[in-house]
Design a protein around this motif. Structure first.
Motif, mmCIF file in Angstrom:
data_model
loop_
_atom_site.group_PDB
_atom_site.id
_atom_site.type_symbol
_atom_site.label_atom_id
_atom_site.label_comp_id
_atom_site.label_asym_id
_atom_site.label_seq_id
_atom_site.Cartn_x
_atom_site.Cartn_y
_atom_site.Cartn_z
ATOM 1 N N ASN A 36 0.829 -1.206 0.000
ATOM 2 C CA ASN A 36 0.000 0.000 0.000
ATOM 3 C C ASN A 36 0.864 1.257 0.000
ATOM 4 N N ALA A 38 -0.145 4.108 -0.560
ATOM 5 C CA ALA A 38 -0.890 5.212 0.033
ATOM 6 C C ALA A 38 -0.741 5.232 1.562
ATOM 7 N N ALA A 74 -9.033 6.711 8.372
ATOM 8 C CA ALA A 74 -8.693 6.878 6.957
ATOM 9 C C ALA A 74 -8.267 5.543 6.351
ATOM 10 N N MET A 78 -10.090 3.767 3.317
ATOM 11 C CA MET A 78 -9.292 3.488 2.118
ATOM 12 C C MET A 78 -9.538 2.052 1.649
ATOM 13 N N GLU A 79 -9.553 1.131 2.620
ATOM 14 C CA GLU A 79 -9.779 -0.272 2.265
ATOM 15 C C GLU A 79 -11.185 -0.433 1.702
ATOM 16 N N ALA A 82 -11.402 1.944 -1.808
ATOM 17 C CA ALA A 82 -10.489 1.747 -2.937
ATOM 18 C C ALA A 82 -10.042 0.297 -3.113
ATOM 19 N N SER A 98 -3.127 1.584 -5.344
ATOM 20 C CA SER A 98 -2.574 2.276 -4.179
ATOM 21 C C SER A 98 -1.851 3.557 -4.607
ATOM 22 N N VAL A 101 -4.597 6.114 -5.230
ATOM 23 C CA VAL A 101 -5.121 6.659 -3.971
ATOM 24 C C VAL A 101 -4.143 7.696 -3.420
ATOM 25 N N LEU A 105 -5.005 11.749 -2.988
ATOM 26 C CA LEU A 105 -4.925 12.400 -1.675
ATOM 27 C C LEU A 105 -3.927 13.552 -1.697
#
Lengths: 297, 238
Positions: A36, A38, A74, A78-79, A82, A98, A101, A105
């Motif tokens: 990830n 992000a 968050a 996110m999970e 996205a 990822s 995302v 952001l």
């Protein structure tokens, strides 16, 4: 000698932050095979919450709690938004998601907050220091080391003695069989993200308390380093992530302190060469994950 | 009496590959069913699709009066159906006790869980002895015991066993089959996928022989033992 000890303290403080971030990456990777990127933006979110809380004049303890909670929330969102839709897609699809995302952001931070670096108001005591013999150690460094140790102990306890933690380890090892036992895929993945958010939030507080500023790209560099640390330790292995984080922190700090002046420019490439050398001898990382071993048998 | 499990025109596909092509069968309470066939016949695909690990392409599965055709795997253990998968797949980095704890993960009833601990530790004293050891350090036979014990922790009414004797020494294989009979006496209904045909026919009540994703023959184990199809399926006579 004093210089060496001084730098060792710095190495532990920085390495601890890398370790927490690498752990966050590893927890998610071990369960769903997603790296990830992000994760850094979770840090940035925490950083901004810390900034706004400072502006609002909230007590530091409350600011910290809010900043960490923001990262947890968050991460779970996110999970849900996205990553759940691409959960069964290939690793490459998840990786690109990822990045997307992260970029969305970053652009939001730049447009809605500020493209520039913002100052974060921190309590005075964080910039004080304590003298131990010949050593002068910043409170923020001590705080970082103590926090890292507490977090590592908490995580170890959670993974070993909590049913949810044991379920995470089981899912990391064999996700299908874990589901057969009645372990819900959605719950365990959301839990992994919440845990990674917690780690990112704590790391963000430590990171900001050394720098007193936050900018839209704040999370990028530390998470890239954490990624290197996770690979160094063995991707998907939690102990490996910790070992890799501390090793990478030590390499960076000692090179910065002891490399001759004319070579300082090449500090990062030299550090990465050391990482490559470690990986040449231990291609699966310092402490490879069990799932990786199982696959090879 | 309605069967415990009934499966109708059941299909499983992996992309363009049809692993299971339209099988129908029933399992009644208290039975031991053997699912036989050569490698690639579709036995494991059937097992995995029944518990939701691979999607069912078409057909219908009814367990205990409920349609579970497209249920997620995590909903089945609490409902009383579980699979001990091929290759044992114990959690090697978890201790024996943690593996068992995970087996009861979907169960809320505390007294049922306590009873399950007593049951598996009395069935398998060796697991009690080794409860703090990593499962990965157990011998193959002990891992198989652990895999079955872990499945028993959810108190299943129907237990699917995929290749429980695979890779085990003959003496241990015998123990596995004794265990199957013992579990039936305790009221568990079992469906067993086996390569060890002789043993499977000895313990099962009825059997189904699979080839190319379909049933070739079915019947009581006595009937199966004398069927030509069984011999040709394994010896590759056609």
């Amino acid at each position: 000698m004093d210089l060496f000890l001084q730098q060792t303290v710095n190495a532990f403080a920085l390495g601890g932050t890398y370790a927490l971030l690498a752990l966050g990456l590893a927890v998610v990777f071990s369960i769903m095979g997603l790296i990830n990127f992000a994760h850094g933006e979770l840090m940035t979110i925490s950083g901004y919450v810390l900034m706004y809380c400072g502006l609002a004049g909230l007590p530091f303890a409350i600011s910290v709690a809010l900043a960490i909670s923001a990262a947890v929330v968050a991460a779970v969102l996110m999970e849900r938004i996205a990553f759940r839709p691409v959960r069964n897609a290939s690793g490459a699809t998840m990786l690109v998601t990822s990045f997307a995302v992260a970029m969305i952001l970053q652009v939001l931070f730049q447009n809605l907050i500020s493209a520039r670096s913002q100052a974060v108001l921190l309590p005075q005591f964080l910039s004080d220091s304590i003298r131990f013999g010949g050593l002068i150690i910043g409170i923020n460094k001590i705080g970082a080391i103590v926090t890292t140790v507490v977090m590592l102990i908490f995580l170890d306890w959670f993974m070993k003695h909590q049913k949810a933690g044991i379920a995470m380890r089981a899912s990391a090892e064999d996700f299908s069989v874990a589901r057969l036992m009645g372990i819900r895929a959605n719950t365990v993945i959301a839990g992994a993200f919440a845990l990674s958010g917690l780690l990112a939030g704590v790391a963000a507080v430590l990171w900001v308390s050394q720098r007193a500023s936050v900018d839209p790209l704040m999370g990028f560099t530390p998470v890239l380093k954490a990624f290197i640390a996770a690979i160094l330790g063995g991707l998907g292995s939690l102990r490996g992530a910790v070992a890799g984080g501390f090793l990478l922190g030590a390499i960076e700090i000692y090179l910065a302190a002891f490399l001759p002046q004319e070579l300082q420019e090449f500090r990062d490439p030299i550090g990465l060469c050391l990482v490559v050398i470690v990986l040449l001898f231990r291609p699966n990382g310092l402490i490879p994950s069990a799932a990786l071993k199982a696959e090879k048998v | 009496m309605a069967p415990l499990l009934s499966v109708q025109s059941f299909h499983v596909h992996y992309g363009p590959v049809q692993a299971v092509r339209g099988i129908d069968f029933e399992i009644r309470e208290g039975e031991i069913i053997a699912l036989l066939g050569a490698n690639g016949a579709g036995k494991s695909s059937t097992m995995n699709a029944l518990v939701g690990l691979v999607p069912v392409a078409s057909g219908k599965v009814v367990f205990d009066g409920r349609d579970i055709t497209h249920n997620a795997p995590e909903t089945l253990a609490p409902a009383g159906l579980t699979l001990s998968p091929e290759g044992r797949r114990v959690f090697g980095t978890l201790s024996v006790a943690e593996n068992l704890m995970m087996g009861a993960y979907g169960i809320r009833d505390k007294t049922a869980i306590a009873a399950a601990w007593d049951r598996v530790y009395s069935l398998f004293p060796i697991l009690h002895e080794r409860r703090d050891q990593f499962a990965g350090t157990l011998s193959g036979g002990q891992q198989q015991m652990l895999a079955v014990a872990r499945a028993l922790m959810s108190g299943p009414r129907l237990l699917l066993l995929d290749e429980p004797s695979l890779g085990l020494a003959p003496k241990i294989v015998e123990q596995v089959f004794e265990l199957i009979l013992l579990l039936r006496d305790q009221g568990v209904t079992l469906a067993v996928v086996e390569q060890n045909v002789a043993m499977a026919l000895e313990v099962a009540d009825r059997g189904y022989l699979m080839a190319g994703g379909q049933f070739v023959v079915s019947g009581t184990t006595g009937e199966l033992a004398h069927s030509d199809a069984l011999h040709s399926a394994y010896l590759g006579a056609d």
